[in-house]
Motif scaffolding. Structure first.
Motif, short mmCIF file in Angstrom:
data_model
loop_
_atom_site.label_atom_id
_atom_site.label_comp_id
_atom_site.label_asym_id
_atom_site.label_seq_id
_atom_site.Cartn_x
_atom_site.Cartn_y
_atom_site.Cartn_z
N LYS A 30 6.79 43.61 49.36
CA LYS A 30 6.39 44.94 49.78
C LYS A 30 5.50 45.28 48.70
N PRO A 31 4.52 46.10 49.12
CA PRO A 31 3.45 46.78 48.12
C PRO A 31 4.25 47.44 46.84
N ASP A 32 5.47 48.16 47.14
CA ASP A 32 5.76 49.14 46.43
C ASP A 32 7.14 48.63 45.67
#
Length: 189
Positions: free
Chosen positions: A183-185
């Motif tokens: 996930k990007p975060d």
């Protein structure tokens, strides 16, 4: 123990007698360790199964390596409780005013001086178990053997899989490898 052996030189004239006398006083974990130590001793010969115990000094070195001292003040207090003045425990005799005679005082002083000369305290509580030592010795002996002798012949075609250097490297890319999208975060810890 040193004093006991010194007082009974005729009785404990050989290293084996000294070692077995020492062992006879061990109980609990120390007693269990001593039984395992005796079982691990090699036989005298093919025809004589009696174990070889080695020297008393070597035994003490091994024993010292397996045990650490506990509360020496408490041990001294326990020893005092077991001393007797005639038929009474030492602490009761002194509280009643029955003091020991000069010979007893001299003997106690000699024993105290001898104990003070002993640099080694009483040892209990195993640091390592005998089974751990046996396993460690086995591992050391195993490392001395070539890899081919350590592995059964049925598995010799897979020797490279058992090689430590090969096993420590990350395998190369394979056709079945796939990408893992994060996930990007996501922040690794």
């Amino acid at each position: 123990m040193k004093i006991h052996l010194a007082l009974n030189k005729e009785k404990y004239s050989t290293p084996t007698k000294k070692i077995l006398s020492f062992i006879s006083y061990l109980d609990g974990e120390a007693g269990e360790w001593s039984r395992m130590w005796i079982d691990s001793r090699p036989p005298t010969s093919d025809t004589n199964p009696a174990p070889v115990y080695g020297t008393y000094e070597d035994f003490i070195t091994v024993f010292d390596g397996n045990y650490k001292p506990t509360d020496t003040r408490r041990t001294a207090m326990d020893r005092l409780d077991t001393l007797k003045q005639g038929s009474m425990p030492a602490n009761e005799a002194h509280s009643n005013g029955d003091l020991p005679n000069a010979d007893e005082e001299k003997e106690k002083k000699e024993i105290a001086e001898e104990m003070e000369k002993e640099s080694k305290p009483i040892w209990i509580q195993a640091k390592t178990m005998a089974s751990q030592q046996i396993a460690q010795k086995h591992e050391e002996e195993k490392k001395k053997l070539p890899l081919k002798q350590q592995i059964p012949w049925e598995y010799h075609e897979f020797l490279e899989q058992f090689d430590e250097e090969t096993a420590s490297r990350f395998p190369g890319p394979r056709t079945w490898d796939h990408r893992i999208d994060l996930k990007p975060d996501f922040v690794p810890r």
